[in-house]
Design an enzyme around this catalytic site. Structure first.
Site, PDB file in Angstrom:
ATOM      1  N   GLU A 111       0.808  -1.214   0.000  1.00 44.83           N
ATOM      2  CA  GLU A 111       0.000   0.000   0.000  1.00 44.83           C
ATOM      3  C   GLU A 111       0.842   1.265   0.000  1.00 44.83           C
ATOM      4  OE1 GLU A 111      -3.678  -1.984   2.566  1.00 44.83           O
ATOM      5  OE2 GLU A 111      -2.089  -0.858   3.587  1.00 44.83           O
TER       6      GLU A 111
ATOM      7  N   ASP B 290     -13.139  -6.990   0.399  1.00 45.70           N
ATOM      8  CA  ASP B 290     -14.044  -8.097   0.706  1.00 45.70           C
ATOM      9  C   ASP B 290     -15.302  -7.522   1.343  1.00 45.70           C
ATOM     10  OD1 ASP B 290     -13.774  -8.311   3.856  1.00 45.70           O
ATOM     11  OD2 ASP B 290     -11.754  -8.025   3.062  1.00 45.70           O
TER      12      ASP B 290
END
Length: 262
Positions: free
Chosen positions: A12, A221
């Site tokens: 990230e 998710d």
């Protein structure tokens, strides 16, 4: 104005660090508390980049260092989250308008979710930083996604028409991965859009020090029993591209504003 940018996982933030080193030959790295803080210029904006690691304690410790040791004027967190709001799907983006610790519970001494001795449960994100981040994310989805991530990769993760959401992000030191936990979150925190493990801790520290913050999350998710995705692949092939491209737009905008104000 110097911005602190942090994330919980290597994929990230590593691309941002590499881009800064390429752009700014004078960029420096300082190690404090087992973390490497990279200071330099990225897309024309002075920044300090750092990997916070996972969890509320890690995020809080890193945020304090950014404020006290580097004197940052604002902080942006980028990373993954589980989608819990209605209509929030894998591949969507959530920008926080406020953050809360869903696992803070000091009852009966204090109301559920309220941070003891602060008299509040939620910590609003900075309107200006949030609006700029929201604009950058919207432009990314509209203009950049098709070139940043191949259609075949999006299809592999079931991403069709990703959307941008703005709302509450809830943080806790646990991985939410079952429908009953999601239902409990929705009942306790109406309007919550996403759940993760760092943002509200950062938000509390920023509140205590009077430093503006913004949170950007890519939904990996649905925080239920389908949450066991291939996280390394999602980080590498989806989330890292989202973060880099959105923050590039965001930092370009901040740099233009800084120059205009001079």
């Amino acid at each position: 104005m110097t911005l602190g940018i942090l994330a919980a996982l290597h994929d990230e933030v590593d691309g941002l660090i590499a881009a800064m080193r390429h752009e700014d030959a004078r960029a420096t790295c300082t190690t404090i508390g087992m973390r490497d803080y990279y200071r330099g210029t990225l897309h024309g904006q002075p920044v300090v980049l750092v990997l916070s690691r996972v969890g509320k304690v890690a995020a809080a410790a890193t945020t304090v260092t950014l404020i006290r040791e580097f004197g940052v004027d604002g902080i942006v967190f980028t990373g993954l989250a589980g989608g819990v709001g209605d209509g929030v799907r894998v591949g969507d983006i959530v920008v926080a308008d406020q953050a809360i610790q869903h696992d803070m519970d000091a009852r009966p001494l204090f109301p559920r979710h309220e941070v003891p001795l602060l008299g509040r449960a939620t910590f609003p994100a900075d309107p200006a930083l949030t609006a700029a981040l929201q604009t950058a994310a919207a432009h990314f989805l509209r203009d950049d996604l098709a070139t940043e991530v191949p259609a075949s990769v999006l299809a592999r993760f079931g991403i069709e028409t990703p959307r941008l959401h703005v709302g509450m992000i809830a943080s806790g030191d646990q991985f939410i991965d079952c429908p009953s936990e999601v239902a409990a979150l929705r009942q306790a925190l109406p309007g919550v859009q996403a759940v993760e493990m760092e943002g509200a801790a950062l938000a509390q520290i920023c509140h205590e020090y009077g430093v503006p913050y913004a949170l950007l999350r890519t939904v990996s998710d649905r925080a239920d029993d389908t949450a066991h995705v291939d996280f390394p692949a999602f980080l590498r092939d989806i989330a890292s591209h989202y973060s880099s491209a959105i923050l590039a737009r965001f930092l370009d905008d901040q740099a233009r504003r800084r120059i205009a104000d001079c």
